[in-house]
Design a protein around this motif. Structure first.
Motif, PDB file in Angstrom:
ATOM      1  N   UNK A 235       0.910  -1.245   0.275  1.00 23.42           N
ATOM      2  CA  UNK A 235       0.298   0.011   0.169  1.00 23.42           C
ATOM      3  C   UNK A 235       1.209   0.996  -0.041  1.00 23.42           C
ATOM      4  N   UNK A 236       0.111   2.140  -0.927  1.00 23.41           N
ATOM      5  CA  UNK A 236       1.739   3.280  -1.455  1.00 23.41           C
ATOM      6  C   UNK A 236       0.516   4.282  -1.082  1.00 23.41           C
ATOM      7  N   UNK A 237       1.285   4.994   0.410  1.00 24.74           N
ATOM      8  CA  UNK A 237       0.428   6.438   0.688  1.00 24.74           C
ATOM      9  C   UNK A 237       1.489   7.522   0.533  1.00 24.74           C
ATOM     10  N   UNK A 238       1.089   8.661   0.658  1.00 25.21           N
ATOM     11  CA  UNK A 238       1.791   9.853   0.604  1.00 25.21           C
ATOM     12  C   UNK A 238       1.387  11.232  -0.343  1.00 25.21           C
ATOM     13  N   UNK A 239       0.682  11.105  -1.089  1.00 25.21           N
ATOM     14  CA  UNK A 239      -0.304  11.884  -1.969  1.00 25.21           C
ATOM     15  C   UNK A 239      -0.946  12.676  -0.713  1.00 25.21           C
ATOM     16  N   UNK A 240      -1.054  14.126  -0.680  1.00 21.62           N
ATOM     17  CA  UNK A 240      -1.949  14.645  -0.461  1.00 21.62           C
ATOM     18  C   UNK A 240      -3.452  15.364  -0.645  1.00 21.62           C
ATOM     19  N   UNK A 241      -3.783  14.312  -1.781  1.00 21.85           N
ATOM     20  CA  UNK A 241      -5.208  14.385  -3.143  1.00 21.85           C
ATOM     21  C   UNK A 241      -5.116  13.339  -3.725  1.00 21.85           C
ATOM     22  N   UNK A 242      -5.794  13.502  -4.583  1.00 22.84           N
ATOM     23  CA  UNK A 242      -6.493  11.488  -4.598  1.00 22.84           C
ATOM     24  C   UNK A 242      -5.695  11.816  -6.124  1.00 22.84           C
ATOM     25  N   UNK A 243      -5.560  10.662  -6.001  1.00 21.27           N
ATOM     26  CA  UNK A 243      -4.366  10.020  -7.119  1.00 21.27           C
ATOM     27  C   UNK A 243      -5.086   9.258  -8.638  1.00 21.27           C
ATOM     28  N   UNK A 244      -5.116  10.810  -9.508  1.00 19.20           N
ATOM     29  CA  UNK A 244      -5.449  10.330 -10.770  1.00 19.20           C
ATOM     30  C   UNK A 244      -5.409   9.025 -12.042  1.00 19.20           C
ATOM     31  N   UNK A 245      -3.922   8.582 -11.606  1.00 18.84           N
ATOM     32  CA  UNK A 245      -3.066   7.730 -12.157  1.00 18.84           C
ATOM     33  C   UNK A 245      -2.157   6.767 -11.385  1.00 18.84           C
ATOM     34  N   UNK A 246      -2.369   5.259 -11.925  1.00 20.74           N
ATOM     35  CA  UNK A 246      -0.890   5.133 -11.843  1.00 20.74           C
ATOM     36  C   UNK A 246      -1.111   4.156 -12.297  1.00 20.74           C
ATOM     37  N   UNK A 247       0.727   3.520 -13.167  1.00 23.54           N
ATOM     38  CA  UNK A 247       0.886   3.079 -13.401  1.00 23.54           C
ATOM     39  C   UNK A 247       2.253   1.771 -13.399  1.00 23.54           C
ATOM     40  N   UNK A 248       2.198   0.421 -13.332  1.00 23.83           N
ATOM     41  CA  UNK A 248       3.555  -0.623 -13.070  1.00 23.83           C
ATOM     42  C   UNK A 248       4.503  -0.614 -14.197  1.00 23.83           C
ATOM     43  N   UNK A 249       5.527  -0.141 -13.350  1.00 23.41           N
ATOM     44  CA  UNK A 249       6.617   0.125 -14.512  1.00 23.41           C
ATOM     45  C   UNK A 249       6.733  -1.708 -14.945  1.00 23.41           C
TER      46      UNK A 249
ATOM     47  N   UNK B  60      -6.625   5.816  -6.574  1.00 25.12           N
ATOM     48  CA  UNK B  60      -8.098   6.919  -6.790  1.00 25.12           C
ATOM     49  C   UNK B  60      -8.348   7.489  -5.595  1.00 25.12           C
ATOM     50  N   UNK B  61     -10.076   8.590  -5.752  1.00 26.40           N
ATOM     51  CA  UNK B  61      -9.750   9.630  -4.476  1.00 26.40           C
ATOM     52  C   UNK B  61      -9.488   9.349  -3.398  1.00 26.40           C
ATOM     53  N   UNK B  62      -9.049   8.206  -2.904  1.00 28.04           N
ATOM     54  CA  UNK B  62      -9.171   8.330  -0.850  1.00 28.04           C
ATOM     55  C   UNK B  62      -7.384   8.353  -0.769  1.00 28.04           C
ATOM     56  N   UNK B  63      -6.646   8.662  -1.749  1.00 26.27           N
ATOM     57  CA  UNK B  63      -5.397   8.517  -2.172  1.00 26.27           C
ATOM     58  C   UNK B  63      -4.268   7.526  -1.426  1.00 26.27           C
ATOM     59  N   UNK B  64      -4.846   6.924  -2.035  1.00 26.35           N
ATOM     60  CA  UNK B  64      -3.777   5.428  -1.624  1.00 26.35           C
ATOM     61  C   UNK B  64      -4.098   4.733  -2.879  1.00 26.35           C
ATOM     62  N   UNK B  65      -2.796   3.916  -2.999  1.00 26.97           N
ATOM     63  CA  UNK B  65      -2.142   3.101  -4.207  1.00 26.97           C
ATOM     64  C   UNK B  65      -2.007   1.994  -3.402  1.00 26.97           C
ATOM     65  N   UNK B  66      -2.566   0.888  -3.932  1.00 27.20           N
ATOM     66  CA  UNK B  66      -2.371  -0.352  -3.912  1.00 27.20           C
ATOM     67  C   UNK B  66      -2.048  -0.830  -4.908  1.00 27.20           C
ATOM     68  N   UNK B  67      -0.800  -1.694  -4.471  1.00 30.65           N
ATOM     69  CA  UNK B  67      -0.430  -3.062  -5.077  1.00 30.65           C
ATOM     70  C   UNK B  67      -1.110  -4.465  -5.491  1.00 30.65           C
ATOM     71  N   UNK B  68      -2.194  -5.351  -5.746  1.00 33.88           N
ATOM     72  CA  UNK B  68      -1.926  -6.692  -5.567  1.00 33.88           C
ATOM     73  C   UNK B  68      -1.491  -7.280  -5.896  1.00 33.88           C
TER      74      UNK B  68
END
Length: 498
Positions: A19-33, A385-393
């Motif tokens: 679980x990646x946290x650190x953004x202070x607002x909604x995360x609008x996009x995330x891509x795996x390298x 998403x808008x909860x500012x959390x990025x999840x890697x599953x």
């Protein structure tokens, strides 16, 4: 019709890896390298961050870059390490990421739109960046000169797009629920057709260039599969989400569709099965079963001295029926209805128990999902998403894509082509075995079964290769993984013996 709340069938949850946290607002996009333990994120907090997995198992930002306006979307091309960021002010900014993913250099800024950029695609083949915006337009620009090549306006906000890199066709979904297909040229464009089927704004599109299938998800909680290649106007409706669908991904290898909704719902749809089109709803002033008038049919109500009834529709036959003639509910997955829906009593009696077998599985992501990206070769999925959390599953929701199997159809008689195929396959086998010597990191499972009559009445050859590789000594192996994951024919065209 009043809204109905249905329980969602559910199997095992996806396994959360990080679980990646650190953004202070909604995360609008995330891509795996690809080929790296890394994630790139963009956010409303005006930051672009590249997260790399450290020895501790946690993701830490190796790049933290701030831009002048909130970031709304992203397109990343790994081979060239070029990244394009769409912004709330309408600009598209291009950056170049260093090989060690520790530095990002500004390249160009494109004045793409007059308001928020909603989606974009970069095409290395044409050197174009195609984008949609809330100024109700789609634009395409040349990345070499930085100039605008063309623009087309719609009647509503353009929300998402998909681009065919070979034919330069573009699918654009908008807030009116329509999907427009355009053929883009350098200085002009042609409108091919408009697809209408959603009752809400289109939030996600996915184009499969191999089978020529388009998938669209919308705020009406539904998904539609458009058979573009079939040229018969065939569409399949998929209903199972309880909130707007915001992310789609079709896995061509396993013939499965992955979808995510705003409430965190994840669905895996089995598309490798026979499905039927849902019928069009019929119009009628009276029940098409008992002929009782509906409440707007004043004349029949007066003539029969009866009260008008409320109109419903049977999801199986599409007929307009009253409540008394449609007291039953049933799932009907073959038409895309994974939860109980209204059917008329006559259709209910025709539905067999095997017809109710689910063709999709549902899971909870436990957070708002605005975007999703997958790497089938590694079995990874990232959501944000808008909860500012990025999840890697891990993508345990689907069969392990690293285990691949293909059975080739037998030919009628031994031919010279078959001999060449066997020789080519033998050479391929030697290359794979040589890759074992370079093995360091990642497991790849490859199962190839050949069933052929190269030797009359007998040839059944099974290979199960279990090998590692890290440093790709041959460019061939670099292309191999992409070929296995993205092409309709699972294995190499020069070994199939049809």
């Amino acid at each position: 019709m009043a809204a109905e709340i249905h329980s969602r069938p559910q199997t095992a949850r996806p396994v959360l890896l990080n679980k990646i946290e650190g953004h202070s607002d909604a995360v609008n996009a995330a891509v795996l390298i690809p080929k790296e333990d890394g994630v790139i994120t963009v956010s409303e907090d005006r930051t672009i961050r590249v997260w790399l997995k450290r020895d501790s198992g946690q993701y830490w930002p190796s790049i933290y870059h701030t831009v002048s306006s909130p970031c709304s979307c992203m397109s990343y091309h790994h081979d060239s390490r070029r990244i394009f960021i769409g912004q709330d002010n309408g600009a598209v900014v291009e950056f170049l990421i260093s090989e060690d993913f520790n530095k990002m250099s500004h390249v160009k800024t494109y004045p793409a739109h007059q308001s928020r950029v909603s989606d974009m695609v970069f095409s290395l083949e044409s050197e174009w960046v195609v984008s949609t915006g809330h100024d109700k337009s789609v634009s395409w620009m040349c990345t070499q000169s930085g100039s605008m090549l063309g623009r087309h306006y719609f009647t509503a906000w353009a929300s998402c797009l998909q681009y065919d890199h070979e034919t330069q066709h573009t699918f654009v979904g908008d807030y009116s629920g329509q999907i427009t297909l355009l053929k883009l040229e350098k200085q002009t464009y042609t409108i091919i057709t408009t697809l209408k089927g959603h009752e809400g704004s289109v939030g996600a599109l996915w184009w499969d260039p191999v089978q020529r299938l388009l998938f669209s998800g919308a705020s009406d909680h539904s998904i539609i599969m458009w058979d573009i290649g079939g040229r018969k106007g065939r569409t399949l409706l998929l209903q199972g989400h309880h909130e707007r669908v915001q992310a789609l991904r079709y896995l061509q290898l396993t013939r499965q569709l992955m979808s995510c909704s705003a409430d965190g719902g994840m669905a895996v749809w089995n598309m490798d099965t026979k499905r039927e089109e849902a019928p069009q709803w019929l119009d009628s002033d009276s029940c098409q079963k008992c002929e009782q008038p509906f409440f707007w049919n004043i004349k029949q109500m007066w003539d029969t001295k009866t009260m008008g009834l409320r109109q419903h529709h049977c999801r199986k036959c599409g007929k307009a029926v009253c409540g008394k003639c449609s007291t039953k509910r049933s799932t009907f997955p073959i038409m895309g209805f994974e939860f109980p829906v209204r059917v008329c009593d006559a259709c209910f009696d025709t539905i067999k128990e095997e017809d109710r077998t689910a063709l999709a599985s549902f899971h909870e992501g436990k957070h708002n999902i605005a975007r999703m990206d997958m790497d089938p070769s590694r079995g990874l999925m990232v959501t944000c998403g808008s909860d500012r959390i990025v999840k890697v599953n891990n993508s345990s929701l689907i069969p392990d894509n690293r285990c691949m199997c293909q059975t080739l159809k037998p030919s009628d008689s031994p031919t010279k082509t078959n001999q060449i195929n066997i020789i080519a396959f033998t050479l391929l086998l030697l290359l794979l075995l040589q890759a074992v010597l370079n093995s360091k990191e990642e497991y790849i499972y490859l199962l190839i079964i050949i069933n052929d009559h190269f030797v009359p009445d007998f040839l059944f050859l099974g290979f199960c290769l279990n090998f590692y590789f890290k440093d790709l000594s041959f460019f061939f192996f670099d292309d191999l993984t992409q070929f296995l994951c993205n092409r309709k024919t699972l294995f190499f065209y020069y070994i199939k013996c049809y």
